[in-house]
Design an enzyme around this catalytic site. Structure first.
Site, PDB file in Angstrom:
ATOM      1  N   SER A  59     135.034 -20.462  72.198  1.00 11.28           N
ATOM      2  CA  SER A  59     134.920 -20.681  70.762  1.00 11.28           C
ATOM      3  C   SER A  59     134.121 -21.946  70.485  1.00 11.28           C
ATOM      4  O   SER A  59     133.868 -22.765  71.376  1.00 11.28           O
ATOM      5  CB  SER A  59     136.315 -20.799  70.143  1.00 11.28           C
ATOM      6  OG  SER A  59     137.006 -21.904  70.696  1.00 11.28           O
ATOM      7  N   GLN A  60     133.738 -22.131  69.216  1.00  7.82           N
ATOM      8  CA  GLN A  60     132.970 -23.309  68.847  1.00  7.82           C
ATOM      9  C   GLN A  60     133.805 -24.575  68.994  1.00  7.82           C
ATOM     10  O   GLN A  60     133.287 -25.621  69.406  1.00  7.82           O
ATOM     11  CB  GLN A  60     132.471 -23.178  67.412  1.00  7.82           C
ATOM     12  CG  GLN A  60     131.553 -24.295  66.970  1.00  7.82           C
ATOM     13  CD  GLN A  60     130.284 -24.365  67.797  1.00  7.82           C
ATOM     14  OE1 GLN A  60     129.677 -23.357  68.075  1.00  7.82           O
ATOM     15  NE2 GLN A  60     129.906 -25.570  68.195  1.00  7.82           N
ATOM     16  N   SER A  61     135.103 -24.496  68.686  1.00 10.72           N
ATOM     17  CA  SER A  61     135.964 -25.688  68.840  1.00 10.72           C
ATOM     18  C   SER A  61     136.069 -26.106  70.301  1.00 10.72           C
ATOM     19  O   SER A  61     136.053 -27.296  70.612  1.00 10.72           O
ATOM     20  CB  SER A  61     137.354 -25.389  68.272  1.00 10.72           C
ATOM     21  OG  SER A  61     137.935 -24.283  68.941  1.00 10.72           O
ATOM     22  N   ARG A 114     130.178 -21.089  62.655  1.00 13.89           N
ATOM     23  CA  ARG A 114     131.284 -20.703  63.549  1.00 13.89           C
ATOM     24  C   ARG A 114     132.529 -21.545  63.286  1.00 13.89           C
ATOM     25  O   ARG A 114     133.648 -21.032  63.350  1.00 13.89           O
ATOM     26  CB  ARG A 114     130.820 -20.831  65.011  1.00 13.89           C
ATOM     27  CG  ARG A 114     129.814 -19.762  65.420  1.00 13.89           C
ATOM     28  CD  ARG A 114     129.552 -19.788  66.919  1.00 13.89           C
ATOM     29  NE  ARG A 114     128.791 -20.954  67.322  1.00 13.89           N
ATOM     30  CZ  ARG A 114     127.460 -21.006  67.342  1.00 13.89           C
ATOM     31  NH1 ARG A 114     126.751 -19.954  66.961  1.00 13.89           N
ATOM     32  NH2 ARG A 114     126.828 -22.094  67.749  1.00 13.89           N
ATOM     33  N   GLU A 128     136.121 -20.009  62.159  1.00 13.79           N
ATOM     34  CA  GLU A 128     137.369 -20.272  62.884  1.00 13.79           C
ATOM     35  C   GLU A 128     138.479 -20.665  61.916  1.00 13.79           C
ATOM     36  O   GLU A 128     139.601 -20.167  61.998  1.00 13.79           O
ATOM     37  CB  GLU A 128     137.153 -21.375  63.924  1.00 13.79           C
ATOM     38  CG  GLU A 128     136.489 -20.903  65.200  1.00 13.79           C
ATOM     39  CD  GLU A 128     136.481 -21.985  66.267  1.00 13.79           C
ATOM     40  OE1 GLU A 128     137.317 -22.906  66.177  1.00 13.79           O
ATOM     41  OE2 GLU A 128     135.651 -21.906  67.172  1.00 13.79           O
TER      42      GLU A 128
END
Length: 636
Positions: free
Chosen positions: A287-289, A306, A310
């Site tokens: 994921s982007q995080s 993104r 999220e």
């Protein structure tokens, strides 16, 4: 091969023959099937097993002891037998992998191996009986007999060279000791090499202690519709959730679907919902995080989108869980597939106000992308009995050496760790080279000042850094052009230092850009800084001059690329002409010259291609009509 139908194995609606045939299997730590611990010394355990296997377990219902091979007239006599030294001795032998003995054999073993201890025990007790009485003498005799039994077992175990660690592990007896995610049941409906398996995750902490009774209770419910569970899957921006009823849908007479089995069609979803948000960059994974946490926050438009998605996905899930909260409070089990602790925390906050919820469990098998179809497949996988091969006991050689191998591995790791004790110079080298690779110039300067290290110090160990003995050598060899400029202009590294091969940092540069960094530093520092000729550094260049050189080099590369492309296109055109000519000659040889079309016919054909189907049909009708008129006129 078993003749049991798949549809009869739904754990909440088992057929009567299957339910009656279930017989819980109990194992020790070596996966050896053993008799359930129905001993008088443990009444709670015995009552639990008796209630769960009242109609199924041979051991609890018949008046005999398989271990000691004895028959009894009533239950009372049988229970008294479980308290005798003879039975306890056989139980201990069985737990430690030894065969059981009969009473004469037990007496012979005791007489042969413990004659001295028995004599001492008898002489000691004869004096104590005068003071303490008959009752105390009997208790002491029992204690001494226990000691003799233990010594006898130890002696036999030493004779067959088994380690004590194996016996400690083997002393664990439970239906949960299956070394898998399932509990196993024997059945007369299956062959001797097959058993039924049911996932442990279906049971609560209380019901798993007595799984057979729990399964029977599930099947005794008149209305299965009141029992529900929940399933949630999330990952890669996909989310799927459902509230599923334990009562199946009757699909008898329905058209069979090719992409779903009958069992999947019977799954009864009370509620279900899916979400999808763009949270993962395609083919990048994660994921982007997670990417932000590992590599720092990116500032691109895609990364911002993104991150927003999220947060939006979490809001969607949060709202859905609040909407389904009345269902979730009544669920027996809540199965969750998530990739990180933050997702699980989100469910805990809604379902149990942040407290651990024993109903929240993971899927005990691998799942694919979250979808309604995958939820149905997972529910069928969870709730249908599996026909699996009967577990085979582990070889004694494996179990006996497990602890020895583990201890040897730990010792090896400790030796490796101790061998890796670094000197102060080696620690400095590792830390500074790590900062160099990352381009952390301020941290390098701070570290050198804090530890009082000279910028030209030799990297350690020397035999590992023969070619690049200093940080400047290392930066030049690795092509760290920006760090070369910083080491020279800011930290004032000496470019004249040579390695054992008499090569300066300039000599180790592999690219023109790295050499430009030395020349820029020479221009910035001036000729008075050091003897640049001794350092083999080329003439000084300003950044503008370097940019001009780079631009010229880029123009040359572009020009060369254009020339190469043009040449390649010319070659392709020439090749196409040759192929067309060859093809034309082949057609002439086969069909003759044929007729030459005039330009008007070619234009007409091109115009036809630009028309729609209806226009083309109308035009063709007109042409046929004109041709017919022409033929009629010719006849006249």
């Amino acid at each position: 091969m078993s003749m049991v139908k798949k549809n009869e194995l739904y754990v909440y609606e088992l057929s009567a023959p299957v339910l009656r045939s279930l017989n819980l299997m109990v194992f020790d730590a070596t996966l050896r099937e053993v008799e359930p611990p129905l001993r008088g010394a443990n009444d709670d355990t015995e009552s639990a097993y008796s209630s769960s296997n009242a109609n199924n377990q041979v051991h609890s219902n018949h008046l005999h002891c398989n271990l000691c091979r004895l028959e009894f007239t009533d239950q009372k006599t049988r229970r008294e037998h479980f308290k005798t030294t003879f039975h306890i001795f056989n139980v201990k032998r069985n737990l430690k992998g030894l065969s059981s003995v009969d009473e004469p054999e037990l007496e012979r073993i005791l007489q042969q191996t413990n004659e001295v201890q028995t004599d001492e025990f008898s002489s000691g007790e004869s004096s104590s009986n005068e003071d303490n009485g008959e009752e105390e003498s009997e208790d002491s005799t029992e204690e001494s007999m226990d000691i003799i039994l233990e010594q006898t077992l130890e002696k036999e175990l030493e004779d067959i060279s088994l380690t004590s660690s194996e016996f400690t592990n083997a002393s664990v007896i439970s239906h949960l000791a299956t070394r898998s995610s399932q509990i196993y049941f024997k059945s007369q409906l299956l062959s001797d090499s097959e058993v039924f398996g049911v996932y442990k995750s279906l049971f609560t902490q209380g019901s798993i202690k007595n799984p057979l009774s729990s399964i029977q209770a599930w099947n005794e419910l008149e209305d299965q519709g009141i029992s529900i569970s929940a399933m949630f899957m999330m990952g890669g921006g996909h989310f799927a959730g459902a509230i599923v009823s334990h009562q199946r849908i009757n699909v008898h007479g329905n058209t069979k679907k090719q992409d779903e089995s009958v069992q999947e069609q019977q799954v009864n979803f009370i509620e279900h919902k899916t979400f999808h948000r763009y949270t993962t960059r395609r083919k990048q994974g994660g994921s982007q995080s997670a990417m932000d946490n590992s590599k720092g926050k990116a500032n691109s438009a895609g990364s911002s989108l993104r991150r927003y998605n999220e947060a939006a996905l979490r809001v969607d899930i949060n709202n859905l869980l609040k909407e389904w909260k009345p269902y979730l409070s009544k669920c027996q089990n809540i199965f969750l597939r998530s990739r990180n602790s933050q997702d699980r925390k989100l469910f805990n906050e809604i379902i149990s106000q942040g407290k651990p919820d024993p109903r929240l469990k993971s899927f005990p098998f691998t799942t694919t992308r979250p979808s309604i179809k995958e939820l149905k497949r997972s529910w069928c996988e969870l709730t249908y009995l599996k026909i699996v091969p009967k577990p085979k006991p582990l070889p004694s050689a494996v179990t006996s050496t497990t602890a020895a191998k583990a201890s040897s591995k730990r010792a090896q790791k400790l030796e490796e760790r101790s061998a890796k004790i670094l000197s102060a110079e080696e620690k400095h080298t590792e830390h500074l080279l790590s900062l160099l690779d990352k381009g952390r110039a301020p941290l390098i300067i701070a570290y050198l000042r804090k530890n009082g290290i000279d910028v030209n110090f030799k990297l350690a160990p020397i035999n590992h850094h023969v070619v690049a003995p200093t940080m400047l050598h290392y930066a030049s060899q690795q092509g760290l052009k920006q760090m070369v400029i910083i080491l020279l202009t800011t930290i004032k590294a000496d470019p004249r230092v040579k390695n054992n091969l008499d090569r300066t940092p300039w000599d180790l540069a592999k690219t023109a850009q790295t050499r430009y960094s030395f020349q820029i530093a020479r221009h910035l520092l001036g000729e008075s800084f050091t003897d640049w000729d001794e350092a083999h550094v080329g003439e000084p260049l300003s950044r503008e001059q370097v940019d001009e050189l780079n631009k010229q080099e880029e123009d040359r590369e572009n020009l060369a690329a254009q020339v190469a492309m043009r040449k390649e296109l010319d070659d392709i055109k020439e090749k196409q002409k040759l192929e067309e000519e060859k093809h034309r000659l082949e057609n002439v040889a086969k069909k003759g010259l044929g007729r030459v079309l005039d330009s008007s016919s070619v234009i007409r054909e091109q115009n036809l291609n630009s028309l729609s189907d209806e226009q083309r049909r109308r035009l063709m009708r007109e042409q046929r009509a004109r041709a017919a008129e022409a033929r009629m006129a010719a006849r006249k």
